[in-house]
Design an enzyme around this catalytic site. Structure first.
Site, mmCIF file in Angstrom:
data_model
loop_
_atom_site.group_PDB
_atom_site.id
_atom_site.type_symbol
_atom_site.label_atom_id
_atom_site.label_comp_id
_atom_site.label_asym_id
_atom_site.label_seq_id
_atom_site.Cartn_x
_atom_site.Cartn_y
_atom_site.Cartn_z
ATOM 1 N N GLU A 266 0.840 -1.191 0.000
ATOM 2 C CA GLU A 266 0.000 0.000 0.000
ATOM 3 C C GLU A 266 0.882 1.250 0.000
ATOM 4 O O GLU A 266 1.872 1.332 0.736
ATOM 5 C CB GLU A 266 -0.900 -0.013 1.238
ATOM 6 C CG GLU A 266 -1.821 1.187 1.354
ATOM 7 C CD GLU A 266 -2.652 1.159 2.637
ATOM 8 O OE1 GLU A 266 -3.721 1.792 2.665
ATOM 9 O OE2 GLU A 266 -2.220 0.503 3.619
ATOM 10 N N LYS A 341 -10.054 0.682 -1.749
ATOM 11 C CA LYS A 341 -10.102 0.521 -0.298
ATOM 12 C C LYS A 341 -11.467 1.012 0.171
ATOM 13 O O LYS A 341 -11.837 2.168 -0.057
ATOM 14 C CB LYS A 341 -8.981 1.323 0.369
ATOM 15 C CG LYS A 341 -8.831 1.039 1.866
ATOM 16 C CD LYS A 341 -7.573 1.701 2.423
ATOM 17 C CE LYS A 341 -7.318 1.300 3.871
ATOM 18 N NZ LYS A 341 -6.062 1.876 4.390
ATOM 19 N N CYS A 375 -5.153 -3.270 3.180
ATOM 20 C CA CYS A 375 -4.805 -3.017 4.588
ATOM 21 C C CYS A 375 -6.000 -3.129 5.549
ATOM 22 O O CYS A 375 -6.433 -4.224 5.891
ATOM 23 C CB CYS A 375 -4.131 -1.657 4.696
ATOM 24 S SG CYS A 375 -3.227 -1.408 6.254
#
Length: 513
Positions: A266, A341, A375
């Protein structure tokens, strides 16, 4: 027969020389039914049409059991077919050398040899033959010989459910279920003269998880997939060209090991914000977003030239004035897909004004179906469960964590995702520090590949792990067929055993403005 009297047990293809033994064995096995043996000419027809499908098991060179099969084009029959129809009025002209299902027309073990689990050997052979011939599965009509005792109390469907729950013992149906066959239909009038089953049978099926549908493309779906994880060192770069030189160096390295995927972390391109460190953080990252289209284009070119699928980690992207955290799957065939995300961290929202995306999906690749969660998204188990329901084999998690406790959240959640979704999970992060960059100053990472925890996988569920906080690549092979085995035969089966009668996890329709 006592085990100590057994000198050898062997499987053989049935030959016409076995006929007299076979006839006597069938008469004994079906003593409560009349004329239930095949004529010699019929056995000769079976052998000539499909020799691999006709198997006998011999103990001390004496016939102890038999399994007879056809290969049929199953779509030509409906689910309420009869035994007479499936065998072509006992002529076996329904057999097809290009049929897609192995159909069992007979299986039995002589009474003196029962209790030795010989039937399992015959069924295992059928399964292996099904896999060898790349057939969709195995099917047959199973008798329920104890049903006549309960016919006045229960319907056939109720009877089957009670057998499955071990409330009633049915020697045939219990055996089929224990060999991984699942009842799919109740069939009325399947086998003429089967009074013990009260004229009913159960359509039993076994699915070949290794079945590959024939394709016109000159392409092979890989079973063993090699993952290349890039544990990226955060350092200052003078410009985009220098950063991409370092990225290409790693792509070259994992490609040299014939990796199928290269996974970046990321915000691996965060060092390019250094030139704008004099700006507020929210403006600096928007300046960084200007590089994203160029990097995606370059990654796509590298994916083609190095023959590798690249998962770009993530980068900031502006859309309609809103800032998002996105990444791209750049396939080696030149196609590109985007993932987003969905959950931004409190820090990302507060410092950068970042928004969560709204699209969650799996991606088809030449190495199976994959998913990507960036993440923080890995800490929401509903997301990976939805991807698993869509057939995901490998979950990739690019991450960025500054402290060990932040990393631990990602690491332990990622491993949980591998277990509960029966998939492989690969995580890759950045290490080092960027002292001249606000809000991105320190990094902590250990890139890893996780597996489910069962006999075919590492006992601790860790396939491979990088050295903590060290720039390096991590190469690991994952076998997709092991996931199929786990789903069917695992010690526990997390996906199949879900109580979907009391809960569900699903995507909502996408909102429209």
């Amino acid at each position: 027969m006592k085990i100590e009297n057994i000198e050898n047990i062997e499987l053989h293809y049935l030959t016409i020389q076995d006929y007299q033994e076979l006839k006597q064995a069938m008469i004994e096995a079906y003593s409560n039914m009349q004329n239930t043996y095949w004529e010699e000419a019929q056995i000769q027809t079976l052998i000539s049409k499909f020799p691999e499908g006709q198997i006998v098991i011999k103990i001390n060179n004496e016939l102890a059991g038999c399994a007879l099969s056809l290969r049929v084009d199953y779509d030509k029959f409906d689910d309420h077919h009869t035994y007479k129809e499936i065998t072509g009025n006992y002529t076996f002209n329904t057999h097809s050398n290009i049929g897609d299902v192995l159909y069992g027309i007979d299986v039995f073990i002589k009474s003196e040899y029962r209790g030795l689990r010989l039937g399992r050997r015959l069924y295992d052979y059928r399964k292996e033959l099904c896999e060898k011939l790349n057939l969709r599965g195995i099917a047959f009509g199973g008798r329920i010989p104890n049903f006549h005792k309960y016919a006045e109390q229960f319907s056939p469907r109720e009877y089957i459910e009670k057998v499955k729950r071990k409330e009633i013992h049915d020697p045939v149906l219990n055996f089929q279920i224990s060999n991984d066959f699942h009842p799919s239909k109740v069939m009325k009038g399947y086998l003429e003269g089967d009074q013990d089953s009260n004229d009913f049978a159960v359509l039993l099926e076994w699915d070949n998880v290794y079945y590959k549908k024939k394709t016109e493309k000159a392409a092979i779906k890989k079973k063993v997939v090699r993952l290349g994880l890039i544990q990226w060192q955060m350092r200052l770069y003078k410009d985009l060209e220098e950063l991409m030189e370092q990225a290409e160096y790693f792509i070259d390295a994992v490609s040299a090991y014939r990796s199928d995927f290269a996974l970046f972390p990321e915000f691996f391109n965060a060092p390019l914000m250094a030139d704008n460190n004099h700006l507020p953080e929210s403006e600096a990252i928007r300046e960084l977003a200007k590089y994203t289209p160029i990097i995606v284009q370059k990654f796509s070119e590298l994916a083609i030239s190095y023959n590798i699928n690249i998962i770009s980690g993530s980068m900031p992207e502006l859309k309609d004035g809103m800032l998002y955290n996105v990444g791209y799957l750049c396939r080696r065939d030149g196609t590109v897909d985007k993932y987003e995300k969905l959950h931004v961290t409190p820090d990302e929202a507060k410092v950068w004004g970042m928004q969560g995306g709204d699209e969650l999906k799996t991606f088809d690749t030449d190495c199976g179906k994959i998913g990507v969660l960036i993440c923080y998204d890995s800490e929401f188990p509903e997301l990976s469960r939805i991807l698993a329901d869509e057939g995901m084999d490998i979950l990739f998690i690019p991450f960025l964590t500054d402290t060990q406790n932040g990393y631990s959240r990602v690491r332990h959640c990622a491993q949980a995702r591998a277990i509960e979704n029966e998939c492989y999970v690969a995580i890759a992060g950045s290490v080092g520090n960027l002292p001249k960059l606000n809000n991105m100053d320190i990094q902590f990472a250990q890139s890893m590949v996780f597996t489910p925890c069962d006999f075919s996988f590492p006992a601790n569920g860790i396939k491979a792990e990088a050295t903590t906080n060290t720039e390096m690549i991590l190469i690991a092979d994952v076998d997709l067929d092991l996931l199929k085995d786990l789903n069917q035969f695992g010690s526990v089966r997390n996906l199949r055993d879900r109580r979907t009668d009391i809960f569900e996890v699903k995507k909502l329709p996408k909102k429209t403005n």
